[in-house]
Design a protein around this motif. Structure first.
Motif, PDB file in Angstrom:
ATOM      1  N   THR A  68       9.502  -0.300 -56.577  1.00 44.16           N
ATOM      2  CA  THR A  68       8.641   0.671 -57.296  1.00 44.16           C
ATOM      3  C   THR A  68       7.131   0.126 -57.197  1.00 44.16           C
ATOM      4  O   THR A  68       6.368   0.459 -57.892  1.00 44.16           O
ATOM      5  CB  THR A  68       9.061   0.712 -58.766  1.00 44.16           C
ATOM      6  N   ALA A  69       6.834  -0.874 -56.570  1.00 44.00           N
ATOM      7  CA  ALA A  69       5.387  -1.507 -56.348  1.00 44.00           C
ATOM      8  C   ALA A  69       4.601  -0.443 -55.849  1.00 44.00           C
ATOM      9  O   ALA A  69       4.770   0.571 -54.950  1.00 44.00           O
ATOM     10  CB  ALA A  69       5.609  -2.498 -55.202  1.00 44.00           C
ATOM     11  N   ALA A  70       3.196  -0.487 -56.403  1.00 43.89           N
ATOM     12  CA  ALA A  70       2.425   0.431 -56.019  1.00 43.89           C
ATOM     13  C   ALA A  70       0.816  -0.209 -56.134  1.00 43.89           C
ATOM     14  O   ALA A  70       0.420  -0.375 -57.173  1.00 43.89           O
ATOM     15  CB  ALA A  70       2.257   1.469 -57.045  1.00 43.89           C
ATOM     16  N   PRO A  71       0.463  -0.757 -55.129  1.00 43.66           N
ATOM     17  CA  PRO A  71      -0.958  -1.626 -54.815  1.00 43.66           C
ATOM     18  C   PRO A  71      -1.875  -0.416 -55.248  1.00 43.66           C
ATOM     19  O   PRO A  71      -1.742   0.640 -55.266  1.00 43.66           O
ATOM     20  CB  PRO A  71      -0.940  -2.170 -53.544  1.00 43.66           C
ATOM     21  N   ALA A  72      -3.205  -0.851 -55.236  1.00 48.07           N
ATOM     22  CA  ALA A  72      -4.095  -0.022 -55.674  1.00 48.07           C
ATOM     23  C   ALA A  72      -4.448   1.025 -54.672  1.00 48.07           C
ATOM     24  O   ALA A  72      -4.227   0.852 -53.648  1.00 48.07           O
ATOM     25  CB  ALA A  72      -5.723  -0.628 -55.457  1.00 48.07           C
ATOM     26  N   PHE A  84       5.873  -3.870 -48.250  1.00 48.54           N
ATOM     27  CA  PHE A  84       7.283  -3.303 -48.281  1.00 48.54           C
ATOM     28  C   PHE A  84       8.005  -3.991 -47.397  1.00 48.54           C
ATOM     29  O   PHE A  84       9.198  -3.920 -47.413  1.00 48.54           O
ATOM     30  CB  PHE A  84       7.087  -1.538 -47.898  1.00 48.54           C
ATOM     31  N   ASP A  85       7.412  -4.570 -46.168  1.00 50.58           N
ATOM     32  CA  ASP A  85       8.144  -5.349 -45.221  1.00 50.58           C
ATOM     33  C   ASP A  85       8.876  -6.252 -46.025  1.00 50.58           C
ATOM     34  O   ASP A  85       9.954  -6.830 -45.501  1.00 50.58           O
ATOM     35  CB  ASP A  85       7.364  -5.713 -43.983  1.00 50.58           C
ATOM     36  N   ALA A  86       8.186  -7.165 -46.903  1.00 52.65           N
ATOM     37  CA  ALA A  86       8.661  -8.274 -47.551  1.00 52.65           C
ATOM     38  C   ALA A  86       9.722  -7.790 -48.549  1.00 52.65           C
ATOM     39  O   ALA A  86      10.924  -8.554 -48.681  1.00 52.65           O
ATOM     40  CB  ALA A  86       7.613  -8.880 -48.368  1.00 52.65           C
ATOM     41  N   VAL A  87       9.789  -6.686 -49.130  1.00 49.73           N
ATOM     42  CA  VAL A  87      10.779  -6.214 -50.083  1.00 49.73           C
ATOM     43  C   VAL A  87      11.935  -5.897 -49.145  1.00 49.73           C
ATOM     44  O   VAL A  87      12.964  -6.149 -49.848  1.00 49.73           O
ATOM     45  CB  VAL A  87      10.183  -5.243 -50.633  1.00 49.73           C
ATOM     46  N   LYS A 126      -2.913   7.624 -46.025  1.00 52.30           N
ATOM     47  CA  LYS A 126      -1.786   7.359 -47.177  1.00 52.30           C
ATOM     48  C   LYS A 126      -0.425   7.954 -46.875  1.00 52.30           C
ATOM     49  O   LYS A 126       0.614   7.450 -47.236  1.00 52.30           O
ATOM     50  CB  LYS A 126      -2.285   7.718 -48.601  1.00 52.30           C
ATOM     51  N   GLY A 127      -0.482   9.417 -46.402  1.00 49.93           N
ATOM     52  CA  GLY A 127       0.871  10.057 -46.024  1.00 49.93           C
ATOM     53  C   GLY A 127       1.507   9.204 -44.796  1.00 49.93           C
ATOM     54  O   GLY A 127       2.706   9.124 -44.790  1.00 49.93           O
ATOM     55  N   ARG A 128       0.836   9.019 -44.021  1.00 51.39           N
ATOM     56  CA  ARG A 128       1.384   8.344 -42.607  1.00 51.39           C
ATOM     57  C   ARG A 128       2.348   6.949 -43.012  1.00 51.39           C
ATOM     58  O   ARG A 128       3.138   6.686 -42.752  1.00 51.39           O
ATOM     59  CB  ARG A 128       0.359   8.084 -41.586  1.00 51.39           C
ATOM     60  N   VAL A 129       1.342   6.225 -43.990  1.00 46.42           N
ATOM     61  CA  VAL A 129       2.200   4.773 -44.225  1.00 46.42           C
ATOM     62  C   VAL A 129       3.013   4.884 -45.149  1.00 46.42           C
ATOM     63  O   VAL A 129       4.186   4.256 -45.082  1.00 46.42           O
ATOM     64  CB  VAL A 129       0.779   3.933 -44.811  1.00 46.42           C
ATOM     65  N   ARG A 130       3.276   5.987 -46.135  1.00 46.53           N
ATOM     66  CA  ARG A 130       4.305   6.338 -46.990  1.00 46.53           C
ATOM     67  C   ARG A 130       5.530   6.591 -46.036  1.00 46.53           C
ATOM     68  O   ARG A 130       6.591   6.118 -46.260  1.00 46.53           O
ATOM     69  CB  ARG A 130       4.037   7.362 -47.943  1.00 46.53           C
ATOM     70  N   ALA A 131       5.150   7.551 -45.087  1.00 48.55           N
ATOM     71  CA  ALA A 131       6.443   7.960 -44.055  1.00 48.55           C
ATOM     72  C   ALA A 131       6.852   6.717 -43.305  1.00 48.55           C
ATOM     73  O   ALA A 131       8.290   6.540 -43.155  1.00 48.55           O
ATOM     74  CB  ALA A 131       5.896   8.869 -43.265  1.00 48.55           C
ATOM     75  N   ARG A 132       5.897   6.001 -42.949  1.00 54.17           N
ATOM     76  CA  ARG A 132       6.377   4.731 -42.035  1.00 54.17           C
ATOM     77  C   ARG A 132       7.317   3.634 -42.782  1.00 54.17           C
ATOM     78  O   ARG A 132       7.972   3.332 -42.277  1.00 54.17           O
ATOM     79  CB  ARG A 132       5.422   4.230 -41.544  1.00 54.17           C
ATOM     80  N   MET A 133       6.994   3.663 -44.091  1.00 50.42           N
ATOM     81  CA  MET A 133       7.582   2.652 -44.844  1.00 50.42           C
ATOM     82  C   MET A 133       9.105   3.246 -45.126  1.00 50.42           C
ATOM     83  O   MET A 133      10.089   2.530 -44.914  1.00 50.42           O
ATOM     84  CB  MET A 133       6.927   2.294 -46.220  1.00 50.42           C
ATOM     85  N   TRP A 134       9.331   4.331 -45.143  1.00 53.67           N
ATOM     86  CA  TRP A 134      10.733   4.737 -45.414  1.00 53.67           C
ATOM     87  C   TRP A 134      11.466   4.924 -44.068  1.00 53.67           C
ATOM     88  O   TRP A 134      12.469   4.511 -43.862  1.00 53.67           O
ATOM     89  CB  TRP A 134      10.673   6.425 -45.986  1.00 53.67           C
ATOM     90  N   LEU A 135      10.787   5.166 -42.835  1.00 53.63           N
ATOM     91  CA  LEU A 135      11.404   5.025 -41.634  1.00 53.63           C
ATOM     92  C   LEU A 135      11.665   3.737 -41.226  1.00 53.63           C
ATOM     93  O   LEU A 135      13.004   3.714 -40.610  1.00 53.63           O
ATOM     94  CB  LEU A 135      10.326   5.860 -40.580  1.00 53.63           C
ATOM     95  N   ARG A 136      11.177   2.696 -41.827  1.00 50.45           N
ATOM     96  CA  ARG A 136      11.371   1.360 -41.379  1.00 50.45           C
ATOM     97  C   ARG A 136      12.855   0.929 -42.162  1.00 50.45           C
ATOM     98  O   ARG A 136      13.593   0.376 -41.680  1.00 50.45           O
ATOM     99  CB  ARG A 136      10.305   0.321 -41.818  1.00 50.45           C
ATOM    100  N   ALA A 137      12.895   1.489 -43.478  1.00 50.10           N
ATOM    101  CA  ALA A 137      13.918   1.185 -44.244  1.00 50.10           C
ATOM    102  C   ALA A 137      15.112   1.935 -43.695  1.00 50.10           C
ATOM    103  O   ALA A 137      16.274   1.517 -43.530  1.00 50.10           O
ATOM    104  CB  ALA A 137      13.752   1.523 -45.642  1.00 50.10           C
ATOM    105  N   LYS A 138      14.807   3.225 -43.210  1.00 49.09           N
ATOM    106  CA  LYS A 138      15.875   4.070 -42.709  1.00 49.09           C
ATOM    107  C   LYS A 138      16.481   3.559 -41.134  1.00 49.09           C
ATOM    108  O   LYS A 138      17.700   3.480 -40.812  1.00 49.09           O
ATOM    109  CB  LYS A 138      15.497   5.375 -42.364  1.00 49.09           C
ATOM    110  N   GLU A 139      15.510   2.832 -40.648  1.00 49.26           N
ATOM    111  CA  GLU A 139      16.043   2.120 -39.545  1.00 49.26           C
ATOM    112  C   GLU A 139      16.980   0.871 -39.673  1.00 49.26           C
ATOM    113  O   GLU A 139      17.978   0.628 -39.095  1.00 49.26           O
ATOM    114  CB  GLU A 139      14.620   1.618 -38.398  1.00 49.26           C
ATOM    115  N   ALA A 140      16.401   0.238 -40.726  1.00 50.14           N
ATOM    116  CA  ALA A 140      17.567  -0.880 -41.088  1.00 50.14           C
ATOM    117  C   ALA A 140      18.896  -0.343 -41.424  1.00 50.14           C
ATOM    118  O   ALA A 140      19.694  -0.976 -41.359  1.00 50.14           O
ATOM    119  CB  ALA A 140      16.676  -1.867 -42.207  1.00 50.14           C
TER     120      ALA A 140
END
Length: 304
Positions: A68-72, A84-87, A126-140
Motif C-alpha cells: 500500500t506504499a505511496a511516496p510523495a 515497488f521492485d523491492a517489494v 503517473k499513469g504510465r508508471v502505475r501501469a508498469r508496476m502492475w505489469l511487472r508483477a503480472k509478469e512475475a
C-alpha cells in the motif's frame, strides 16, 4: 506461524492491518516511520522499503505481502519503480502472495464504463508508471515466481483518507466557506471508502483464485457536490458552496507548489463523468460499496 506483511502506513494500510488482526491473523507493518495502528496483533517496524534485502528479511515467512506504499505524489515516476521492485522482490523471496493497492490512473481517458479488461493506455507519467508496476508483477505471476493481484481504487473517502475531497472540500464545507476544487463539481465520480479498499485487499489476499489479475475496489459513484451536500447535512453545516478552479488558477497554484501541476494529467477523471464497474469483486467476494453517509460520518471526528 504465518503472518501478513503490509508495506505502508496510510489509512488503507492501517485499516487492512486492523481487519486482518481483528480476524486473528498476525500482521507486520513496515514503513519509514514505523507508524501503524496500536493493536496487539500488529507489529510495527521502521524500515526503508526500497532496501530489498532488509525488506526481504522482514517478509521471511509471510503468507502475503500487501503493498500500500505511496511516496510523495510529485515523485511517482522516479520513486515508484525502485520501491515497488523491492517489494516485489521481497514477496518473491518470501514465498508468499503479493497484493498491490493501485488506482485508476493506468487506464488513461476512457469512454463508457471502465472495467478491468480495459487496456492500460495512460499517456501521462503517473499513469504510465502505475501501469508498469502492475505489469511487472503480472509478469512475475505469469512466470510462476509469485502469485500476484492488484486492487484498483477510486478517490478515497473515510477515516484518515488523503484525497482532494478530504483536503480541499471537507474542511471548507464544515467551516461554511467556499470550496474551490480542481474538478467539475456536478459530474459523477468514483470514490472508494478506505474500509472498502481494505476489505477488498483482505478478500483477495485470502482467496485461492483471485490471482493473476486486477480487481476494481468497490466504488461510490457521486458528484463532488452530492458528497459535499451529504457531508454538510450530517455535520449540520451550511449548504456547501463549490466552484471549479479555472485553468489560470491551477496554473498559478502550480508556480508555488508542484503538487498542483500534477493534477493536469488526471483532469479527465475530475472533469468528465467516469463510471467504474466493480461488479467482478462483488460477485466473487461479496465486497460491495459502503453507504456514502456512513463513510462521510467516519471523517467527521477528526474535525470536531
Amino acid at each position: 506461524m504465518p503472518f501478513h506483511l503490509i508495506v505502508g502506513r496510510g489509512a488503507t494500510a492501517s485499516a487492512t492491518a486492523r481487519l486482518l488482526a481483528d480476524g486473528g491473523d498476525r500482521v507486520r507493518m513496515v514503513s519509514r516511520s514505523g507508524a501503524g495502528p496500536d493493536h496487539p496483533g500488529v507489529e510495527r517496524i521502521a524500515l526503508d522499503a526500497t532496501d530489498a534485502d532488509a525488506l526481504s528479511r522482514a517478509a521471511e515467512g509471510a503468507a502475503t505481502v500487501v503493498n500500500t506504499a505511496a511516496p510523495a505524489y510529485t515523485t511517482w515516476p522516479e520513486a515508484l519503480p525502485p520501491l515497488f521492485d523491492a517489494v516485489l522482490t521481497a514477496a518473491e523471496r518470501s514465498g508468499g502472495d503479493y497484493v498491490m493497492l493501485g488506482n485508476l490512473y493506468g487506464y488513461g481517458p476512457v469512454d463508457g464504463t471502465l472495467t478491468e479488461e480495459h487496456p492500460l493506455a495512460a499517456a501521462g507519467p503517473k499513469g504510465r508508471v502505475r501501469a508498469r508496476m502492475w505489469l511487472r508483477a503480472k509478469e512475475a505471476h505469469d512466470a510462476g515466481r509469485v502469485r500476484a493481484a492488484e486492487v484498483r481504487a477510486g478517490q478515497f473517502l473515510g477515516a484518515g483518507a488523503y484525497s482532494i475531497f478530504s483536503l480541499l472540500v471537507l474542511p471548507k464545507v464544515l467551516a461554511g466557506r467556499l470550496a474551490l476544487v480542481p474538478a467539475a463539481p456536478d459530474v459523477p465520480h468514483p470514490f472508494t471508502a478506505v474500509g472498502d479498499a481494505a476489505r477488498a485487499l483482505v478478500a483477495v489476499a485470502r482467496s485461492a483464485d483471485g490471482w493473476g489479475r486486477a480487481w476494481h475496489a468497490p466504488v461510490i459513484t457521486a458528484s463532488v457536490r452530492e458528497a459535499a451536500g451529504r457531508l454538510a447535512a450530517l455535520a449540520g453545516a451550511p449548504e456547501p458552496r463549490l466552484a471549479s478552479m479555472t485553468d489560470r488558477e491551477l496554473t498559478l497554484l502550480g508556480l508555488g507548489d508542484p503538487f498542483w501541476e500534477e493534477l493536469w494529467e488526471t483532469g479527465h477523471m475530475a472533469r468528465r463523468p467516469l463510471s467504474v464497474d466493480a461488479s467482478a469483486l462483488a460477485e466473487r467476494f461479496g465486497v460491495e460499496a459502503s453507504p456514502l453517509d456512513g463513510v462521510l460520518e467516519e471523517m467527521l471526528p477528526a474535525y470536531s
